[in-house]
Design a protein around this motif. Structure first.
Motif, mmCIF file in Angstrom:
data_model
loop_
_atom_site.group_PDB
_atom_site.id
_atom_site.type_symbol
_atom_site.label_atom_id
_atom_site.label_comp_id
_atom_site.label_asym_id
_atom_site.label_seq_id
_atom_site.Cartn_x
_atom_site.Cartn_y
_atom_site.Cartn_z
ATOM 1 N N PRO A 119 124.407 9.904 31.756
ATOM 2 C CA PRO A 119 125.100 9.956 33.050
ATOM 3 C C PRO A 119 125.018 11.293 33.778
ATOM 4 O O PRO A 119 125.026 11.333 35.009
ATOM 5 C CB PRO A 119 126.551 9.607 32.700
ATOM 6 C CG PRO A 119 126.658 9.773 31.223
ATOM 7 C CD PRO A 119 125.311 9.502 30.670
ATOM 8 N N GLU A 134 132.511 5.310 27.561
ATOM 9 C CA GLU A 134 131.807 4.029 27.635
ATOM 10 C C GLU A 134 132.305 3.020 26.605
ATOM 11 O O GLU A 134 132.002 1.832 26.712
ATOM 12 C CB GLU A 134 130.304 4.257 27.485
ATOM 13 C CG GLU A 134 129.708 5.013 28.671
ATOM 14 C CD GLU A 134 128.189 5.007 28.675
ATOM 15 O OE1 GLU A 134 127.577 4.385 27.767
ATOM 16 O OE2 GLU A 134 127.601 5.626 29.583
ATOM 17 N N TYR A 164 129.423 6.913 37.193
ATOM 18 C CA TYR A 164 129.803 5.515 36.997
ATOM 19 C C TYR A 164 130.300 4.860 38.286
ATOM 20 O O TYR A 164 130.683 3.681 38.275
ATOM 21 C CB TYR A 164 130.882 5.413 35.911
ATOM 22 C CG TYR A 164 130.404 5.927 34.575
ATOM 23 C CD1 TYR A 164 129.576 5.154 33.761
ATOM 24 C CD2 TYR A 164 130.767 7.193 34.121
ATOM 25 C CE1 TYR A 164 129.125 5.625 32.532
ATOM 26 C CE2 TYR A 164 130.325 7.685 32.900
ATOM 27 C CZ TYR A 164 129.497 6.888 32.116
ATOM 28 O OH TYR A 164 129.055 7.364 30.906
ATOM 29 N N ARG A 169 123.360 2.520 39.618
ATOM 30 C CA ARG A 169 123.638 3.054 38.283
ATOM 31 C C ARG A 169 123.180 2.033 37.248
ATOM 32 O O ARG A 169 123.351 0.816 37.431
ATOM 33 C CB ARG A 169 125.129 3.349 38.115
ATOM 34 C CG ARG A 169 126.045 2.165 38.393
ATOM 35 C CD ARG A 169 127.514 2.569 38.312
ATOM 36 N NE ARG A 169 128.411 1.438 38.513
ATOM 37 C CZ ARG A 169 128.872 1.040 39.699
ATOM 38 N NH1 ARG A 169 128.496 1.694 40.811
ATOM 39 N NH2 ARG A 169 129.689 0.011 39.800
ATOM 40 N N ASP A 172 127.908 0.744 33.834
ATOM 41 C CA ASP A 172 129.229 1.189 34.251
ATOM 42 C C ASP A 172 130.131 1.263 33.036
ATOM 43 O O ASP A 172 129.767 0.806 31.934
ATOM 44 C CB ASP A 172 129.807 0.219 35.294
ATOM 45 C CG ASP A 172 130.941 0.826 36.113
ATOM 46 O OD1 ASP A 172 131.402 1.932 35.754
ATOM 47 O OD2 ASP A 172 131.378 0.205 37.101
#
Length: 241
Positions: A119, A134, A164, A169, A172
């Protein structure tokens, strides 16, 4: 000759009106002052605890508690510990990330998100934070009140969650619920209005369910949270998570 009629003296009338206005002003001042004192001592006493919770699913969850104090054994960390104790007793899996003890730098808005498959490209404490993030079904933010806001430590960690929320992306968070726990020196619950509103906006952005909030006033000196009634409230919030 008829006697001249003299106009009645008006001095007494002026005095009466002046006296009336003085009395009215004093009464107003007493009412305002009395109301302020009542609000101060009845609803914003040093041991005021304002909290609420909403109904959960009853399922066991992975809960991540994100703290914002750099003071080991500090008041907000004691609040977090009480919550985690209750959550574990209820059968939830609980982990923690202490942003004040594992420093996370501010988001640089470099737009390097996901370019390395992770990320964020910045190498710091966020590398420890995001894997826990996560795995979480529920986030619990626990921060001291600094300058009518979150602490800088936890705010930086929150800002680094930006990857996120980007439009493009690869994945998520699976977080669906959140809670907010805070304590501070101020005697006034309204002092928490700033972070409470920021938290509300986060809920809306990520479509998280608000599972509850706890604000504790009049807590400043190290150890002030020891034996505080708010610990029992936080522990129960953990059980109800």
């Amino acid at each position: 000759m008829a006697e001249e009629k003299q106009a009645p003296a008006r001095g007494g009338g002026k005095f009466s009106r002046r006296k009336l206005f003085t009395v009215a002003g004093a009464a107003t001042a007493l009412a305002v002052g009395g109301g302020a004192l009542y609000r101060h001592f009845s609803s914003t006493s040093p041991i005021h605890v304002e909290s609420f919770t909403t109904e959960g699913s009853g399922e066991k969850k992975n809960i991540l508690v994100v703290t914002g104090s750099s003071r080991e054994g500090g008041n907000s960390l004691l609040l977090a510990d009480a919550f985690m104790k209750g959550a574990r007793e209820a059968g939830h899996t609980v982990d923690a990330f202490h942003s004040g003890l594992t420093p996370v730098g501010a988001c640089r808005h470099c737009d390097g998100c996901w370019s390395t498959g992770e990320p964020c490209v910045v190498e710091d404490g966020f590398a420890e934070f995001w894997p826990k993030l996560e795995q979480a079904d529920m986030l619990v933010f626990c921060s001291p009140l600094y300058w009518y806001n979150f602490s800088g430590h936890i705010k930086a960690a929150m800002d680094r969650m930006y990857p996120y929320s980007r439009k493009h992306r690869p994945r998520d968070m699976k977080v669906r619920e959140a809670m907010l726990l805070m304590c501070g020196e101020s005697l006034f619950p309204r002092s928490f209005a700033g972070p409470a509103e920021a938290y509300r906006q986060m809920l809306g952005l990520k479509r998280w369910k608000d599972r509850g909030r706890l604000f504790v006033t009049g807590v400043h000196e190290f150890g002030a949270m020891q034996g505080h009634k708010a610990l029992a409230v936080a522990e129960q919030m953990g059980r109800d998570a």
